[in-house]
Design a protein around this motif. Sequence first.
Motif, PDB file in Angstrom:
ATOM      1  N   ALA A   1       0.829  -1.206   0.000  1.00  9.31           N
ATOM      2  CA  ALA A   1       0.000   0.000   0.000  1.00  9.31           C
ATOM      3  C   ALA A   1       0.859   1.250   0.000  1.00  9.31           C
ATOM      4  O   ALA A   1       0.549   2.240  -0.666  1.00  9.31           O
ATOM      5  N   ALA A   2       1.962   1.196   0.757  1.00 10.51           N
ATOM      6  CA  ALA A   2       2.873   2.341   0.788  1.00 10.51           C
ATOM      7  C   ALA A   2       3.504   2.570  -0.581  1.00 10.51           C
ATOM      8  O   ALA A   2       3.628   3.709  -1.041  1.00 10.51           O
ATOM      9  N   MET A   3       3.892   1.489  -1.263  1.00  9.73           N
ATOM     10  CA  MET A   3       4.498   1.605  -2.585  1.00  9.73           C
ATOM     11  C   MET A   3       3.520   2.212  -3.582  1.00  9.73           C
ATOM     12  O   MET A   3       3.879   3.094  -4.375  1.00  9.73           O
ATOM     13  N   GLU A   4       2.280   1.768  -3.539  1.00 10.38           N
ATOM     14  CA  GLU A   4       1.260   2.309  -4.444  1.00 10.38           C
ATOM     15  C   GLU A   4       1.051   3.796  -4.197  1.00 10.38           C
ATOM     16  O   GLU A   4       0.907   4.592  -5.134  1.00 10.38           O
ATOM     17  N   PHE A   5       1.046   4.186  -2.924  1.00 13.85           N
ATOM     18  CA  PHE A   5       0.859   5.590  -2.563  1.00 13.85           C
ATOM     19  C   PHE A   5       2.036   6.439  -3.063  1.00 13.85           C
ATOM     20  O   PHE A   5       1.846   7.511  -3.636  1.00 13.85           O
ATOM     21  N   ILE A   6       3.257   5.956  -2.866  1.00 11.81           N
ATOM     22  CA  ILE A   6       4.457   6.696  -3.252  1.00 11.81           C
ATOM     23  C   ILE A   6       4.508   6.898  -4.759  1.00 11.81           C
ATOM     24  O   ILE A   6       4.887   7.965  -5.251  1.00 11.81           O
ATOM     25  N   CYS A   7       4.109   5.879  -5.497  1.00  9.22           N
ATOM     26  CA  CYS A   7       4.124   5.981  -6.962  1.00  9.22           C
ATOM     27  C   CYS A   7       3.087   6.972  -7.480  1.00  9.22           C
ATOM     28  O   CYS A   7       3.239   7.518  -8.579  1.00  9.22           O
ATOM     29  N   ALA A   8       2.038   7.198  -6.693  1.00  7.01           N
ATOM     30  CA  ALA A   8       0.935   8.045  -7.163  1.00  7.01           C
ATOM     31  C   ALA A   8       1.123   9.519  -6.820  1.00  7.01           C
ATOM     32  O   ALA A   8       0.508  10.376  -7.458  1.00  7.01           O
ATOM     33  N   ILE A   9       1.973   9.830  -5.837  1.00  5.46           N
ATOM     34  CA  ILE A   9       2.092  11.227  -5.411  1.00  5.46           C
ATOM     35  C   ILE A   9       3.117  11.977  -6.268  1.00  5.46           C
ATOM     36  O   ILE A   9       3.963  11.372  -6.925  1.00  5.46           O
ATOM     37  N   SER A  10       3.025  13.289  -6.235  1.00  3.09           N
ATOM     38  CA  SER A  10       3.957  14.135  -6.985  1.00  3.09           C
ATOM     39  C   SER A  10       5.269  14.282  -6.221  1.00  3.09           C
ATOM     40  O   SER A  10       5.370  13.937  -5.040  1.00  3.09           O
ATOM     41  N   GLU A  11       6.256  14.833  -6.911  1.00  3.09           N
ATOM     42  CA  GLU A  11       7.553  15.066  -6.256  1.00  3.09           C
ATOM     43  C   GLU A  11       7.405  16.026  -5.075  1.00  3.09           C
ATOM     44  O   GLU A  11       7.995  15.822  -4.014  1.00  3.09           O
ATOM     45  N   LYS A  12       6.601  17.059  -5.254  1.00  2.78           N
ATOM     46  CA  LYS A  12       6.374  18.026  -4.183  1.00  2.78           C
ATOM     47  C   LYS A  12       5.711  17.365  -2.980  1.00  2.78           C
ATOM     48  O   LYS A  12       6.072  17.640  -1.822  1.00  2.78           O
ATOM     49  N   GLN A  13       4.742  16.497  -3.243  1.00  7.14           N
ATOM     50  CA  GLN A  13       4.078  15.788  -2.154  1.00  7.14           C
ATOM     51  C   GLN A  13       5.033  14.836  -1.445  1.00  7.14           C
ATOM     52  O   GLN A  13       4.954  14.652  -0.229  1.00  7.14           O
ATOM     53  N   ARG A  14       5.936  14.233  -2.233  1.00  3.95           N
ATOM     54  CA  ARG A  14       6.927  13.325  -1.628  1.00  3.95           C
ATOM     55  C   ARG A  14       7.853  14.101  -0.691  1.00  3.95           C
ATOM     56  O   ARG A  14       8.148  13.655   0.416  1.00  3.95           O
ATOM     57  N   HIS A  15       8.316  15.279  -1.152  1.00  2.00           N
ATOM     58  CA  HIS A  15       9.162  16.117  -0.294  1.00  2.00           C
ATOM     59  C   HIS A  15       8.428  16.455   1.006  1.00  2.00           C
ATOM     60  O   HIS A  15       9.001  16.375   2.104  1.00  2.00           O
ATOM     61  N   ALA A  16       7.164  16.841   0.881  1.00  2.00           N
ATOM     62  CA  ALA A  16       6.384  17.237   2.059  1.00  2.00           C
ATOM     63  C   ALA A  16       6.183  16.061   3.007  1.00  2.00           C
ATOM     64  O   ALA A  16       6.281  16.221   4.236  1.00  2.00           O
ATOM     65  N   GLY A  17       5.911  14.886   2.446  1.00  2.00           N
ATOM     66  CA  GLY A  17       5.717  13.703   3.277  1.00  2.00           C
ATOM     67  C   GLY A  17       6.951  13.361   4.083  1.00  2.00           C
ATOM     68  O   GLY A  17       6.869  13.032   5.278  1.00  2.00           O
ATOM     69  N   VAL A  18       8.106  13.433   3.428  1.00  2.00           N
ATOM     70  CA  VAL A  18       9.366  13.143   4.126  1.00  2.00           C
ATOM     71  C   VAL A  18       9.622  14.184   5.212  1.00  2.00           C
ATOM     72  O   VAL A  18      10.027  13.849   6.328  1.00  2.00           O
ATOM     73  N   ALA A  19       9.372  15.451   4.892  1.00  2.00           N
ATOM     74  CA  ALA A  19       9.591  16.519   5.870  1.00  2.00           C
ATOM     75  C   ALA A  19       8.704  16.316   7.103  1.00  2.00           C
ATOM     76  O   ALA A  19       9.150  16.517   8.239  1.00  2.00           O
ATOM     77  N   ILE A  20       7.464  15.903   6.881  1.00  2.00           N
ATOM     78  CA  ILE A  20       6.549  15.670   8.000  1.00  2.00           C
ATOM     79  C   ILE A  20       7.038  14.517   8.860  1.00  2.00           C
ATOM     80  O   ILE A  20       7.113  14.615  10.095  1.00  2.00           O
ATOM     81  N   MET A  21       7.393  13.400   8.223  1.00  2.00           N
ATOM     82  CA  MET A  21       7.812  12.219   8.972  1.00  2.00           C
ATOM     83  C   MET A  21       9.130  12.463   9.715  1.00  2.00           C
ATOM     84  O   MET A  21       9.304  12.034  10.858  1.00  2.00           O
ATOM     85  N   GLU A  22      10.059  13.154   9.070  1.00  2.00           N
ATOM     86  CA  GLU A  22      11.322  13.472   9.744  1.00  2.00           C
ATOM     87  C   GLU A  22      11.077  14.440  10.903  1.00  2.00           C
ATOM     88  O   GLU A  22      11.713  14.318  11.962  1.00  2.00           O
ATOM     89  N   GLY A  23      10.158  15.393  10.701  1.00  2.00           N
ATOM     90  CA  GLY A  23       9.821  16.322  11.767  1.00  2.00           C
ATOM     91  C   GLY A  23       9.210  15.609  12.966  1.00  2.00           C
ATOM     92  O   GLY A  23       9.472  15.977  14.124  1.00  2.00           O
ATOM     93  N   ILE A  24       8.399  14.593  12.695  1.00  2.00           N
ATOM     94  CA  ILE A  24       7.792  13.812  13.781  1.00  2.00           C
ATOM     95  C   ILE A  24       8.868  13.054  14.550  1.00  2.00           C
ATOM     96  O   ILE A  24       8.869  13.040  15.784  1.00  2.00           O
ATOM     97  N   ASP A  25       9.794  12.432  13.834  1.00  2.00           N
ATOM     98  CA  ASP A  25      10.887  11.704  14.495  1.00  2.00           C
ATOM     99  C   ASP A  25      11.677  12.635  15.421  1.00  2.00           C
ATOM    100  O   ASP A  25      11.961  12.300  16.578  1.00  2.00           O
ATOM    101  N   LYS A  26      12.049  13.800  14.892  1.00  2.00           N
ATOM    102  CA  LYS A  26      12.818  14.753  15.693  1.00  2.00           C
ATOM    103  C   LYS A  26      11.985  15.291  16.851  1.00  2.00           C
ATOM    104  O   LYS A  26      12.495  15.483  17.967  1.00  2.00           O
ATOM    105  N   GLY A  27      10.710  15.540  16.583  1.00  2.00           N
ATOM    106  CA  GLY A  27       9.842  16.066  17.623  1.00  2.00           C
ATOM    107  C   GLY A  27       9.660  15.107  18.784  1.00  2.00           C
ATOM    108  O   GLY A  27       9.695  15.508  19.953  1.00  2.00           O
ATOM    109  N   VAL A  28       9.477  13.825  18.467  1.00  2.00           N
ATOM    110  CA  VAL A  28       9.312  12.820  19.518  1.00  2.00           C
ATOM    111  C   VAL A  28      10.587  12.697  20.342  1.00  2.00           C
ATOM    112  O   VAL A  28      10.554  12.609  21.573  1.00  2.00           O
ATOM    113  N   SER A  29      11.722  12.682  19.652  1.00  2.00           N
ATOM    114  CA  SER A  29      12.997  12.579  20.359  1.00  2.00           C
ATOM    115  C   SER A  29      13.207  13.762  21.300  1.00  2.00           C
ATOM    116  O   SER A  29      13.610  13.587  22.458  1.00  2.00           O
TER     117      SER A  29
END
Length: 376
Positions: free
Chosen positions: A270-298
């Motif tokens: 499901a993750a692979m299907e989602f990644i293939c469907a999103i735009s480059e801009k959306q991919r950048h935003a998704g990574v930024a959100i997830m990395e921000g969550i990791d740093k925020g939790v730490s």
Amino acid sequence: MAKDRKGSRGVRGGEDKPLLPWRPFPERPLGMFVELVIQHLKDTAQPETMEALYRNQIPKDVEFYIIKKDIVLDGRKRPEGDNAPCPMCTSNKFLTGALIHVPSLQCVAVIGHCCADKEAMANAEREYKYRTKRDYEENYLLECLPLVEARMAVLLDLKPAAAEAQRLYRKFKHNLPMVHSLLRSTKHQYSGSLMLSEIIRGGEDDEIDNDYFGPAGFRGRGSTDIETREHNFGTLSGALAVINEYHPVKELENIIRQLESVDSLPTEEAAMEFICAISEKQRHAGVAIMEGIDKGVSKFASRLREFSQFFTRENAEVLNAFGTSRLNSLHFTVTFELLHKRPSLRIKHGSKLCKLDVGPQFSALNFSWPVPSKPS
């Protein structure tokens, strides 16, 4: 597996010689072959002895793609202790280079880092940076998106701990504002050390009693010719308990809100299907959100664990020594006890008593943050 290409004859080193064999690669190779090349270079430092690599002359301005940068050859392993030959140069040229793919020649080669035409190298560098970032982002999301549900469960379990920390912080600050302010200013001025100064000699123009005691750094009036002796009572632990503003509940809510903006994709498919469907801009935003969550939790967990260190027996002893010292104009006492096997501080200033009984919620700080089973 593709067969080595022999080639009939060609120009090599300025002479009409048969082309050395190489393994053709119409597409850029990945995985096992790249690992084999890297291991061969590590073992021998001789790219010229690996027949799968292209060892014939390559034009400097040819279009190529970087497979792996910063390849360093150990010159001590070379039979003559010399530099390695570069397919783009006529002599032994380099010990630091890159593994490249040349689509027009359908080959893979190792070249020196300064051997290619500037424009060709600049284009290859741009493509390499783009591809490296894209591959990282896709792999990162592929591994992290299936963990959204498990991570949300951890964050929700931390809410009682955040609320308990906020309760204790507010109670101390509101019930004993003068003590809270004194500890905050002392921590800020002396980087966490609890310091007080004893004035042992005043200036000639000042009428200062030698028995006067004041806060660390006191200089008096008029003349600056004042001698002091500083007394260090120890380091304040859990200094977050005395900062001007601490909002652990808000910190955690912000992290939860970020994670809520990410779709829960429980499987890698499901993750692979989602990644293939999103735009480059959306991919950048998704990574930024997830990395921000990791740093925020730490950061959130680190701050909350630091806050909890305020409520230890050792810290209570340091605070009490500081508060009851004859050098301290703001007298207060601090006692420690275990209440239902949990820490409890009693801070008293004059007729005001602040009871800080730590609840069981901090046990949630021993959590395990769900991480990918394999590295990115």
